[in-house]
Design a protein around this motif. Sequence first.
Motif, PDB file in Angstrom:
ATOM      1  N   TYR A  87       0.748  -1.215   0.027  1.00 28.10           N
ATOM      2  CA  TYR A  87      -0.010  -0.008  -0.029  1.00 28.10           C
ATOM      3  C   TYR A  87       0.903   1.269  -0.087  1.00 28.10           C
ATOM      4  CZ  TYR A  87      -2.714   3.942   1.930  1.00 28.10           C
ATOM      5  OH  TYR A  87      -3.235   4.997   2.188  1.00 28.10           O
ATOM      6  N   GLN A  88       2.001   1.396   0.876  1.00 23.31           N
ATOM      7  CA  GLN A  88       2.732   2.264   0.805  1.00 23.31           C
ATOM      8  C   GLN A  88       3.477   2.554  -0.087  1.00 23.31           C
ATOM      9  OE1 GLN A  88       5.478   1.424   4.320  1.00 23.31           O
ATOM     10  NE2 GLN A  88       3.517   1.982   5.895  1.00 23.31           N
ATOM     11  N   ARG A  89       3.825   1.638  -1.091  1.00 17.96           N
ATOM     12  CA  ARG A  89       4.512   1.854  -2.324  1.00 17.96           C
ATOM     13  C   ARG A  89       3.495   2.066  -3.721  1.00 17.96           C
ATOM     14  NH1 ARG A  89       9.177  -2.641  -2.422  1.00 17.96           N
ATOM     15  NH2 ARG A  89      10.234  -2.030  -0.602  1.00 17.96           N
ATOM     16  N   GLY A  90       2.086   2.258  -3.162  1.00  9.36           N
ATOM     17  CA  GLY A  90       1.198   2.672  -4.139  1.00  9.36           C
ATOM     18  C   GLY A  90       0.543   1.641  -5.010  1.00  9.36           C
ATOM     19  N   TYR A  91       0.846   0.348  -4.564  1.00 10.94           N
ATOM     20  CA  TYR A  91       0.105  -0.724  -5.522  1.00 10.94           C
ATOM     21  C   TYR A  91      -1.128  -0.954  -5.451  1.00 10.94           C
ATOM     22  CZ  TYR A  91       5.113  -2.102  -5.928  1.00 10.94           C
ATOM     23  OH  TYR A  91       6.432  -2.139  -6.130  1.00 10.94           O
ATOM     24  N   PHE A  92      -1.660  -0.350  -4.257  1.00 13.86           N
ATOM     25  CA  PHE A  92      -3.408  -0.470  -4.231  1.00 13.86           C
ATOM     26  C   PHE A  92      -3.630   0.618  -3.212  1.00 13.86           C
ATOM     27  CE2 PHE A  92      -1.788  -4.396  -2.283  1.00 13.86           C
ATOM     28  CZ  PHE A  92      -1.907  -3.920  -1.100  1.00 13.86           C
ATOM     29  N   ASP A  93      -5.028   1.212  -3.247  1.00 15.13           N
ATOM     30  CA  ASP A  93      -5.454   2.068  -2.546  1.00 15.13           C
ATOM     31  C   ASP A  93      -5.736   1.850  -1.130  1.00 15.13           C
ATOM     32  OD1 ASP A  93      -7.888   1.098  -2.691  1.00 15.13           O
ATOM     33  OD2 ASP A  93      -8.742   2.423  -4.355  1.00 15.13           O
ATOM     34  N   GLN A  94      -6.000   2.779  -0.330  1.00 15.04           N
ATOM     35  CA  GLN A  94      -6.331   2.609   1.231  1.00 15.04           C
ATOM     36  C   GLN A  94      -7.497   1.604   1.421  1.00 15.04           C
ATOM     37  OE1 GLN A  94      -6.973   6.040   3.527  1.00 15.04           O
ATOM     38  NE2 GLN A  94      -6.581   5.108   5.282  1.00 15.04           N
ATOM     39  N   GLU A  95      -8.677   1.760   0.562  1.00 17.56           N
ATOM     40  CA  GLU A  95      -9.750   1.007   0.700  1.00 17.56           C
ATOM     41  C   GLU A  95      -9.259  -0.429   0.549  1.00 17.56           C
ATOM     42  OE1 GLU A  95     -13.943   0.311  -1.716  1.00 17.56           O
ATOM     43  OE2 GLU A  95     -12.752   2.133  -2.063  1.00 17.56           O
ATOM     44  N   THR A  96      -8.663  -0.809  -0.635  1.00 18.37           N
ATOM     45  CA  THR A  96      -8.227  -2.293  -1.126  1.00 18.37           C
ATOM     46  C   THR A  96      -7.226  -2.400   0.197  1.00 18.37           C
ATOM     47  OG1 THR A  96      -8.327  -1.663  -3.312  1.00 18.37           O
ATOM     48  CG2 THR A  96      -7.175  -3.519  -2.584  1.00 18.37           C
ATOM     49  N   CYS A  97      -6.214  -1.810   0.749  1.00 19.31           N
ATOM     50  CA  CYS A  97      -5.530  -2.349   1.879  1.00 19.31           C
ATOM     51  C   CYS A  97      -6.329  -2.653   3.011  1.00 19.31           C
ATOM     52  CB  CYS A  97      -4.618  -1.102   2.076  1.00 19.31           C
ATOM     53  SG  CYS A  97      -3.560  -1.374   3.420  1.00 19.31           S
ATOM     54  N   GLN A  98      -7.338  -1.873   3.455  1.00 20.49           N
ATOM     55  CA  GLN A  98      -8.091  -2.230   4.583  1.00 20.49           C
ATOM     56  C   GLN A  98      -8.738  -3.382   4.250  1.00 20.49           C
ATOM     57  OE1 GLN A  98     -10.068   1.487   5.038  1.00 20.49           O
ATOM     58  NE2 GLN A  98      -8.581   2.182   6.461  1.00 20.49           N
ATOM     59  N   PHE A  99      -9.375  -3.567   3.076  1.00 20.72           N
ATOM     60  CA  PHE A  99     -10.366  -4.705   2.777  1.00 20.72           C
ATOM     61  C   PHE A  99      -9.086  -6.029   2.914  1.00 20.72           C
ATOM     62  CE2 PHE A  99     -11.990  -7.913  -0.189  1.00 20.72           C
ATOM     63  CZ  PHE A  99     -13.130  -8.088   0.371  1.00 20.72           C
ATOM     64  N   LEU A 100      -8.253  -5.953   2.282  1.00 22.64           N
ATOM     65  CA  LEU A 100      -7.265  -7.109   2.384  1.00 22.64           C
ATOM     66  C   LEU A 100      -6.668  -7.411   3.733  1.00 22.64           C
ATOM     67  CD1 LEU A 100      -5.340  -6.416  -1.052  1.00 22.64           C
ATOM     68  CD2 LEU A 100      -7.017  -8.256  -0.637  1.00 22.64           C
ATOM     69  N   SER A 101      -6.608  -6.536   4.489  1.00 22.22           N
ATOM     70  CA  SER A 101      -6.093  -6.651   5.868  1.00 22.22           C
ATOM     71  C   SER A 101      -6.757  -7.134   6.991  1.00 22.22           C
ATOM     72  CB  SER A 101      -5.544  -5.177   6.311  1.00 22.22           C
ATOM     73  OG  SER A 101      -4.347  -4.558   5.560  1.00 22.22           O
ATOM     74  N   ASN A 102      -8.235  -7.171   6.602  1.00 15.99           N
ATOM     75  CA  ASN A 102      -9.259  -7.809   7.532  1.00 15.99           C
ATOM     76  C   ASN A 102      -9.410  -9.222   7.065  1.00 15.99           C
ATOM     77  OD1 ASN A 102     -11.632  -8.443   9.064  1.00 15.99           O
ATOM     78  ND2 ASN A 102     -12.499  -6.440   8.565  1.00 15.99           N
ATOM     79  N   PRO A 103      -9.285 -10.118   7.918  1.00 13.09           N
ATOM     80  CA  PRO A 103      -9.482 -11.412   7.728  1.00 13.09           C
ATOM     81  C   PRO A 103     -10.960 -12.065   7.414  1.00 13.09           C
ATOM     82  CG  PRO A 103      -8.005 -11.344   9.852  1.00 13.09           C
ATOM     83  CD  PRO A 103      -8.613  -9.796   9.382  1.00 13.09           C
ATOM     84  N   LYS A 104     -11.567 -11.226   8.032  1.00 11.68           N
ATOM     85  CA  LYS A 104     -13.117 -11.543   7.595  1.00 11.68           C
ATOM     86  C   LYS A 104     -13.749 -11.283   6.257  1.00 11.68           C
ATOM     87  CE  LYS A 104     -14.710 -10.121  12.389  1.00 11.68           C
ATOM     88  NZ  LYS A 104     -14.946  -8.953  13.350  1.00 11.68           N
TER      89      LYS A 104
END
Length: 191
Positions: A137-154
Amino acid sequence: GSNFIAGVFIQAVNKKMSIYDAMMRGLLTPGTALVLLEAQAASGFLTDPVRNEKLSVKEALTAGLIGRDFYEKLLSAEGAVTGYTEPYTGHKISLFQAMKKEFIVKEHAVRLLQAQIATGGIIDPVHSHRLPVEVAYQRGYFDQETCQFLSNPKNQTRSCFDPNTHENLTYTQLLRRCVPDPDTGLLMLPL
């Protein structure tokens, strides 16, 4: 990353089998077989667990490891590692960029990203190494919304049917049920 599901192991007859072969014999559903093969392709190559060979999607088709029915979908999954060609400019773009430009369906892209995370991290399309989700995410490979989605195991997709228990599981859950092949160290789904 090499901790992906490489094939199936039929315990009753002590036999290793490729994922596609297991599907053709009715041991895996086509949907689960596709998800397992996409996870391999999104990790960089397809694996023949019987011969212990790593093949590109094109090589796997030629070798009979997969059928033409999965070929285009697996080529798309392989693009998660090799990058996608932007049709207007010819430039290589990342999986996330391809998703944002709607060259690849969002649900498919998310499934490929989840497979990369489960098998060692997001693959940096420029340097070909694995990154934690936050670093990608920090390197700009995806946006914050996608980062939060991928980071949530649910949010992990339950797209793998376990033929042993008849449960729908995430790739990570099915991965935990695998056993290493004593000959190759490849992870095999026991049946």
